[in-house]
Scaffold this motif. Structure first.
Motif, PDB file in Angstrom:
ATOM      1  N   ARG A   1     -13.956 -29.473  62.182  1.00  0.00           N
ATOM      2  CA  ARG A   1     -13.874 -28.873  60.841  1.00  0.00           C
ATOM      3  C   ARG A   1     -15.166 -29.076  60.051  1.00  0.00           C
ATOM      4  O   ARG A   1     -15.704 -28.136  59.462  1.00  0.00           O
ATOM      5  N   ASP A   2     -15.674 -30.302  60.068  1.00  0.00           N
ATOM      6  CA  ASP A   2     -16.900 -30.572  59.314  1.00  0.00           C
ATOM      7  C   ASP A   2     -18.076 -29.776  59.859  1.00  0.00           C
ATOM      8  O   ASP A   2     -18.910 -29.273  59.096  1.00  0.00           O
ATOM      9  N   LYS A   3     -18.171 -29.672  61.176  1.00  0.00           N
ATOM     10  CA  LYS A   3     -19.254 -28.892  61.780  1.00  0.00           C
ATOM     11  C   LYS A   3     -19.162 -27.423  61.379  1.00  0.00           C
ATOM     12  O   LYS A   3     -20.187 -26.770  61.134  1.00  0.00           O
ATOM     13  N   THR A   4     -17.939 -26.918  61.309  1.00  0.00           N
ATOM     14  CA  THR A   4     -17.738 -25.521  60.920  1.00  0.00           C
ATOM     15  C   THR A   4     -18.178 -25.288  59.482  1.00  0.00           C
ATOM     16  O   THR A   4     -18.834 -24.290  59.178  1.00  0.00           O
ATOM     17  N   LEU A   5     -17.833 -26.207  58.612  1.00  0.00           N
ATOM     18  CA  LEU A   5     -18.183 -26.043  57.193  1.00  0.00           C
ATOM     19  C   LEU A   5     -19.679 -26.201  56.947  1.00  0.00           C
ATOM     20  O   LEU A   5     -20.242 -25.551  56.060  1.00  0.00           O
ATOM     21  N   ALA A   6     -20.339 -27.058  57.734  1.00  0.00           N
ATOM     22  CA  ALA A   6     -21.737 -27.377  57.469  1.00  0.00           C
ATOM     23  C   ALA A   6     -22.725 -26.419  58.116  1.00  0.00           C
ATOM     24  O   ALA A   6     -23.881 -26.341  57.683  1.00  0.00           O
ATOM     25  N   ALA A   7     -22.321 -25.693  59.127  1.00  0.00           N
ATOM     26  CA  ALA A   7     -23.263 -24.877  59.900  1.00  0.00           C
ATOM     27  C   ALA A   7     -23.862 -23.756  59.054  1.00  0.00           C
ATOM     28  O   ALA A   7     -23.185 -23.198  58.177  1.00  0.00           O
ATOM     29  N   PRO A   8     -25.109 -23.400  59.317  1.00  0.00           N
ATOM     30  CA  PRO A   8     -25.718 -22.276  58.594  1.00  0.00           C
ATOM     31  C   PRO A   8     -24.947 -20.980  58.774  1.00  0.00           C
ATOM     32  O   PRO A   8     -24.805 -20.202  57.829  1.00  0.00           O
ATOM     33  N   LEU A   9     -24.451 -20.730  59.983  1.00  0.00           N
ATOM     34  CA  LEU A   9     -23.689 -19.513  60.266  1.00  0.00           C
ATOM     35  C   LEU A   9     -22.678 -19.842  61.354  1.00  0.00           C
ATOM     36  O   LEU A   9     -22.925 -20.694  62.210  1.00  0.00           O
ATOM     37  N   VAL A  10     -21.535 -19.177  61.297  1.00  0.00           N
ATOM     38  CA  VAL A  10     -20.499 -19.363  62.308  1.00  0.00           C
ATOM     39  C   VAL A  10     -20.082 -17.988  62.828  1.00  0.00           C
ATOM     40  O   VAL A  10     -20.002 -17.017  62.063  1.00  0.00           O
ATOM     41  N   VAL A  11     -19.827 -17.923  64.121  1.00  0.00           N
ATOM     42  CA  VAL A  11     -19.354 -16.698  64.754  1.00  0.00           C
ATOM     43  C   VAL A  11     -18.063 -17.007  65.493  1.00  0.00           C
ATOM     44  O   VAL A  11     -17.995 -17.984  66.249  1.00  0.00           O
ATOM     45  N   VAL A  12     -17.044 -16.194  65.275  1.00  0.00           N
ATOM     46  CA  VAL A  12     -15.822 -16.286  66.063  1.00  0.00           C
ATOM     47  C   VAL A  12     -15.915 -15.213  67.146  1.00  0.00           C
ATOM     48  O   VAL A  12     -16.003 -14.020  66.841  1.00  0.00           O
ATOM     49  N   ALA A  13     -15.923 -15.649  68.396  1.00  0.00           N
ATOM     50  CA  ALA A  13     -15.977 -14.720  69.523  1.00  0.00           C
ATOM     51  C   ALA A  13     -14.551 -14.422  69.954  1.00  0.00           C
ATOM     52  O   ALA A  13     -13.794 -15.336  70.299  1.00  0.00           O
TER      53      ALA A  13
ATOM     54  N   VAL B   1     -27.001 -23.141  69.424  1.00  0.00           N
ATOM     55  CA  VAL B   1     -25.595 -22.747  69.380  1.00  0.00           C
ATOM     56  C   VAL B   1     -24.714 -23.957  69.674  1.00  0.00           C
ATOM     57  O   VAL B   1     -25.045 -24.769  70.540  1.00  0.00           O
ATOM     58  N   GLY B   2     -23.597 -24.045  68.969  1.00  0.00           N
ATOM     59  CA  GLY B   2     -22.621 -25.089  69.227  1.00  0.00           C
ATOM     60  C   GLY B   2     -21.243 -24.492  69.466  1.00  0.00           C
ATOM     61  O   GLY B   2     -20.485 -24.288  68.512  1.00  0.00           O
ATOM     62  N   PRO B   3     -20.892 -24.174  70.721  1.00  0.00           N
ATOM     63  CA  PRO B   3     -19.576 -23.584  71.007  1.00  0.00           C
ATOM     64  C   PRO B   3     -18.459 -24.614  70.838  1.00  0.00           C
ATOM     65  O   PRO B   3     -18.607 -25.769  71.226  1.00  0.00           O
ATOM     66  N   MET B   4     -17.334 -24.167  70.290  1.00  0.00           N
ATOM     67  CA  MET B   4     -16.189 -25.059  70.064  1.00  0.00           C
ATOM     68  C   MET B   4     -14.903 -24.345  70.459  1.00  0.00           C
ATOM     69  O   MET B   4     -14.681 -23.187  70.094  1.00  0.00           O
ATOM     70  N   ALA B   5     -14.054 -25.078  71.191  1.00  0.00           N
ATOM     71  CA  ALA B   5     -12.751 -24.532  71.580  1.00  0.00           C
ATOM     72  C   ALA B   5     -11.597 -25.247  70.884  1.00  0.00           C
ATOM     73  O   ALA B   5     -10.438 -24.876  71.089  1.00  0.00           O
TER      74      ALA B   5
ATOM     75  N   THR C   1     -32.662 -25.133  80.860  1.00  0.00           N
ATOM     76  CA  THR C   1     -32.905 -26.524  81.248  1.00  0.00           C
ATOM     77  C   THR C   1     -33.180 -27.451  80.078  1.00  0.00           C
ATOM     78  O   THR C   1     -32.827 -28.636  80.127  1.00  0.00           O
ATOM     79  N   ASP C   2     -33.811 -26.969  79.016  1.00  0.00           N
ATOM     80  CA  ASP C   2     -34.057 -27.802  77.842  1.00  0.00           C
ATOM     81  C   ASP C   2     -33.082 -27.527  76.700  1.00  0.00           C
ATOM     82  O   ASP C   2     -33.064 -28.266  75.711  1.00  0.00           O
ATOM     83  N   ALA C   3     -32.312 -26.463  76.799  1.00  0.00           N
ATOM     84  CA  ALA C   3     -31.405 -26.083  75.708  1.00  0.00           C
ATOM     85  C   ALA C   3     -30.214 -27.030  75.661  1.00  0.00           C
ATOM     86  O   ALA C   3     -29.753 -27.517  76.684  1.00  0.00           O
ATOM     87  N   ARG C   4     -29.744 -27.304  74.444  1.00  0.00           N
ATOM     88  CA  ARG C   4     -28.621 -28.218  74.247  1.00  0.00           C
ATOM     89  C   ARG C   4     -27.604 -27.610  73.310  1.00  0.00           C
ATOM     90  O   ARG C   4     -27.935 -26.792  72.441  1.00  0.00           O
ATOM     91  N   THR C   5     -26.356 -28.013  73.471  1.00  0.00           N
ATOM     92  CA  THR C   5     -25.354 -27.736  72.451  1.00  0.00           C
ATOM     93  C   THR C   5     -25.710 -28.536  71.207  1.00  0.00           C
ATOM     94  O   THR C   5     -26.029 -29.719  71.300  1.00  0.00           O
ATOM     95  N   VAL C   6     -25.657 -27.897  70.052  1.00  0.00           N
ATOM     96  CA  VAL C   6     -26.151 -28.515  68.820  1.00  0.00           C
ATOM     97  C   VAL C   6     -24.997 -28.765  67.851  1.00  0.00           C
ATOM     98  O   VAL C   6     -24.087 -27.940  67.706  1.00  0.00           O
ATOM     99  N   ASN C   7     -25.035 -29.917  67.202  1.00  0.00           N
ATOM    100  CA  ASN C   7     -24.033 -30.274  66.190  1.00  0.00           C
ATOM    101  C   ASN C   7     -24.605 -30.339  64.783  1.00  0.00           C
ATOM    102  O   ASN C   7     -23.859 -30.234  63.810  1.00  0.00           O
ATOM    103  N   THR C   8     -25.921 -30.538  64.658  1.00  0.00           N
ATOM    104  CA  THR C   8     -26.543 -30.701  63.356  1.00  0.00           C
ATOM    105  C   THR C   8     -27.731 -29.757  63.246  1.00  0.00           C
ATOM    106  O   THR C   8     -28.578 -29.714  64.134  1.00  0.00           O
ATOM    107  N   TYR C   9     -27.782 -29.028  62.132  1.00  0.00           N
ATOM    108  CA  TYR C   9     -28.805 -28.007  61.942  1.00  0.00           C
ATOM    109  C   TYR C   9     -29.656 -28.317  60.714  1.00  0.00           C
ATOM    110  O   TYR C   9     -29.225 -29.034  59.804  1.00  0.00           O
ATOM    111  N   VAL C  10     -30.861 -27.740  60.680  1.00  0.00           N
ATOM    112  CA  VAL C  10     -31.676 -27.825  59.473  1.00  0.00           C
ATOM    113  C   VAL C  10     -31.030 -26.961  58.394  1.00  0.00           C
ATOM    114  O   VAL C  10     -30.278 -26.030  58.683  1.00  0.00           O
TER     115      VAL C  10
END
Length: 204
Positions: free
Chosen positions: A81-93, A150-154, A21-30
């Protein structure tokens, strides 16, 4: 701790808020790296979620900062693309259409199923994709349960990504997920509405 399935149990409101209920898709990380061990720990949990006949086709390609991240980003749509490059970690499912080769371990009671599925490529692809999407849902919840966002992207070139990163094993990418700890101002839009229960749930 072993869960007693006969005893009533439920998550409290705080836990449900963390997961849903409080969780959100995130685009910007610390700033700061996320240890790939976090993904391993999340998988340790999610792997117990049910899939059809326990086929468990989800595979996770963990992509820290570096050359592999650059290669991945080249296949992302411009807005991702920018979100992928900037994220602390990325996972391809990804979905593994060769999941049937593990059925001796995962479903030993289904004698002969591995051999039956071997020539049925179309059926395997459909089973792999359906059950991988189920497991991705478990993955998102498992990561949130560990305090991560988590920020899922398709939006990416699936064929190009698979040919570049997974040509050797035949895996099929389904979603790319950024992972980290949400920044105070995380770049999300105001939360969109959801359908009411009366619009989405029927009792037949």
């Amino acid at each position: 701790m072993t869960l007693d399935l006969l005893a009533p149990a439920a998550l409290d409101d705080d836990a449900l808020a963390l997961l849903f209920t409080d969780a959100r898709t995130v685009n910007t990380y610390v700033d700061g790296d996320v240890d790939p061990a976090e993904i391993q720990a999340a998988y340790e949990v999610l792997r117990w979620g049910p899939t059809a006949m326990n086929v468990s086709p989800l595979r996770l390609a963990v992509v820290p900062q570096g050359e592999s991240r650059e290669r991945l980003a080249a296949h992302m749509a411009g807005f991702n693309r920018d979100k992928t490059l900037a994220a602390p970690l990325v996972v391809v499912a990804v979905a593994d259409p060769g999941f049937h080769r593990h059925l001796g371990t995962l479903a030993p009671h289904r004698v002969g199923l591995e051999q039956d599925l071997e020539p049925q490529e179309e059926r395997r692809l459909e089973m792999a994709r359906t059950n991988t999407l189920i497991q991705i849902g478990y993955l998102i919840v498992a990561l949130r349960a560990r305090g991560l966002s988590v920020g899922p992207m398709a939006g990416f070139d699936r064929a190009g990504l698979d040919a570049d990163l997974f040509a050797g094993n035949g895996w099929r990418s389904e979603l790319v997920l950024t992972v980290g700890w949400a920044a105070a101002e995380n770049g999300t839009h105001p939360r969109a509405a959801r359908l009411e229960v009366s619009d989405a749930v029927v009792v037949l």
